[in-house]
Write an enzyme that holds these catalytic residues in place. Structure first.
Site, short mmCIF file in Angstrom:
data_model
loop_
_atom_site.label_atom_id
_atom_site.label_comp_id
_atom_site.label_asym_id
_atom_site.label_seq_id
_atom_site.Cartn_x
_atom_site.Cartn_y
_atom_site.Cartn_z
N SER A 95 5.27 2.15 1.68
CA SER A 95 4.22 2.99 2.26
C SER A 95 3.17 2.12 2.91
O SER A 95 2.86 1.03 2.41
CB SER A 95 3.61 3.87 1.17
OG SER A 95 2.30 3.45 0.89
N LYS A 96 2.63 2.62 4.01
CA LYS A 96 1.69 1.77 4.74
C LYS A 96 0.38 1.59 3.98
O LYS A 96 -0.36 0.65 4.25
CB LYS A 96 1.47 2.29 6.16
CG LYS A 96 0.84 3.64 6.27
CD LYS A 96 0.69 3.99 7.76
CE LYS A 96 0.33 5.45 7.91
NZ LYS A 96 0.56 5.96 9.24
N ARG A 97 0.10 2.46 3.04
CA ARG A 97 -1.13 2.28 2.27
C ARG A 97 -0.96 1.21 1.19
O ARG A 97 -1.89 0.52 0.84
CB ARG A 97 -1.55 3.60 1.63
CG ARG A 97 -2.43 4.44 2.53
CD ARG A 97 -2.73 5.78 1.92
NE ARG A 97 -1.51 6.53 1.66
CZ ARG A 97 -0.82 7.18 2.58
NH1 ARG A 97 -1.23 7.16 3.83
NH2 ARG A 97 0.29 7.82 2.29
N ARG A 98 0.27 1.06 0.71
CA ARG A 98 0.47 0.17 -0.44
C ARG A 98 1.16 -1.14 -0.07
O ARG A 98 0.87 -2.19 -0.61
CB ARG A 98 1.31 0.93 -1.45
CG ARG A 98 1.49 0.30 -2.79
CD ARG A 98 2.36 1.17 -3.68
NE ARG A 98 3.52 1.66 -2.95
CZ ARG A 98 3.98 2.91 -3.01
NH1 ARG A 98 3.41 3.80 -3.76
NH2 ARG A 98 5.03 3.26 -2.30
#
Ligand code: GLU
Length: 469
Positions: free
Chosen positions: A234-237
């Site tokens: 995921s791009k957030r993680r």
């Protein structure tokens, strides 16, 4: 029939490594089949799209070898809006779709507390078009939709479990599911190779193909890419942007080789293989359907091998963006006029065997170009012990007396300085290295001193000596 595949990214963020993997798989499949690769930018989510994301996708594709001008497109989904609306109208006129003005709350009130999907309330109520009236597809009550998938066999979906899904919103705008099908149809796409995340959309989309009277494409849903905890990247993680890897100094060849190993491997025990081998051996139907682990450590190791395999001149060229800085790569700590290309060329082969990503070149060579080294204070504290001052005094005296300033002589000289104090070479050279380069690790010391030159080496050791008791 000419094979036509497409890569259809949405420009809503940095270009994801999983997307790059799907693009490469499409690219190779088209090449193997003598087919055409189409690039379609799915830009209909106006609120989330940005032109710079589109540019980022084009340039990232270019970087991994899908170069501008060598494919059909880019097309933009927004330009096909007329076709999307026409298809929605056709489905309505033929009775395959109907209008509905129910809110989610309306449906919930009728069906009980948990929303289980649309209940078909407006199927036969004859509601006409109007503001706030969404268009829903009338899914068959019976039978099953069989998706022919090159990677997953024939996933079968019971039609009665597929709700009457929305194909155009209350404002008349067609939704992604329909736009995506209509584009594939108008572009004559024969094989849809895309991420597993879209598999739940596929039975609905196949029903749309059928309803619009066109033979559906062959599907291939390539595995989801996961991190070490088996979570979808995921791009957030996670670090997912291809651009981030590029800026860190991954080579395009290493990157695309690694990406192709997500769910597939070449014959034999090989993993690092020339691109031509991948292009020849890759088989879409051999791709493993299970989630593919994106192992950054392994990618790093791969990249190191690719770096070491470069001819030195190419390695020197490849380092340039980090030596000078670019729009996206931070400039190095030295001033452009401090850089010395000959000195760099002299140490490049030593650096080439030691770094795993190109950005690591900077801390390895900055001591050569900066007027004084960037001292890592923690390294200094760890290295400079009692007696280091005297050791440096002796080193200066011995180096001053050297006739020939070359790595061999420097080494034997310092070795002798240490021996007098009962020290092995490793212990003797540590304070010298910190004094001259500012760090405890780096390129081989004596070659570094040879390139740095007598004057600067002695100045630095003397300066360090002044800081010591
Ligand atoms: N635009 C979609 C995405 O980026 C791709 C849809 C498809 O490949 O069919 O996820």
């Amino acid at each position: 029939m000419t094979v036509r595949v497409r890569f259809a990214p949405s420009p809503t963020g940095m270009f994801h490594v999983g997307g790059a993997r799907s693009a490469l798989q499409n690219w190779i499949f088209a090449k193997q089949q003598g087919g055409v690769f189409v690039l379609r930018v799915e830009d209909t989510d106006a609120a989330r799209n940005k032109p710079e994301w589109t540019e980022g996708i084009l340039s990232a594709l270019d970087w991994i070898g899908i170069s501008r001008g060598s494919y059909e497109g880019p097309y933009f989904q927004s330009q096909n809006a007329g076709e999307h609306r026409a298809a929605a109208a056709r489905l309505y006129e033929s009775g395959r779709a109907y209008y509905c003005d129910c809110t989610r709350e309306d449906v919930q009130a009728r069906t009980g507390s948990q929303y289980q999907g649309y209940d078909g309330y407006h199927r036969d109520r004859g509601l006409g078009p109007g503001p706030g009236h969404a268009l829903r597809f009338r899914t068959p009550d019976e039978g099953a939709t069989v998706v022919v998938d090159l990677i997953r066999g024939e996933p079968t979906f019971e039609n009665r479990l597929i709700e009457d899904f929305v194909i155009a919103r209350g404002d008349g705008s067609p939704v992604f599911l329909l736009a995506n099908v209509v584009d594939d149809m108008t572009m004559g796409i024969t094989h849809v190779i895309r991420a597993e995340e879209h598999l739940p959309n596929t039975p609905k989309q196949q029903l749309l193909w059928d309803a619009l009277g066109v033979k559906p494409p062959v599907w291939a849903h390539v595995p989801v890419v996961v991190n070490e905890k088996r979570q979808k990247l995921s791009k957030r993680r996670d670090k997912v942007a291809l651009e981030a890897y590029r800026e860190e100094g991954y080579l395009a060849d290493a990157m695309r080789n690694y990406l192709m190993l997500l769910g597939w491997a070449p014959s034999g025990d090989r993993e690092i293989v020339p691109w031509s081998v991948i292009e020849e051996e890759f088989r879409l139907d051999e791709v493993n359907p299970s989630p593919a682990f994106f192992d950054e450590k392994k990618l790093r190791a791969f990249n190191g091998e690719y770096i070491r395999a470069l001819p030195v001149a190419e390695f020197v060229d490849a380092c340039q963006p980090w030596l000078t800085g670019t729009e996206t790569i931070a400039p190095p700590p030295w001033q452009p006029e401090e850089f010395d290309a000959d000195a760099f060329a002299a140490v490049a082969p030593l650096a080439q065997t030691r770094i795993a990503v190109l950005s690591e070149i900077v801390p390895n060579v900055d001591f050569l170009f900066l007027a004084s080294p960037l001292i890592d204070e923690a390294a200094w504290a760890k290295t400079m012990k009692d007696g280091s001052g005297e050791l440096l005094d002796d080193a200066v005296a011995a180096f001053e007396a050297l006739e020939s300033w070359d790595a061999e002589s420097l080494k034997s000289t310092l070795e002798a300085v240490g021996a007098e104090r009962g020290l092995k070479l490793g212990k003797t050279q540590a304070p010298v290295r910190v004094a001259v380069t500012g760090r405890t690790v780096g390129l081989p010391l004596f070659e570094s001193l040879e390139v740095l030159g007598r004057e600067r080496t002695l100045t630095r050791i003397r300066a360090a000596r002044l800081r010591l008791p």
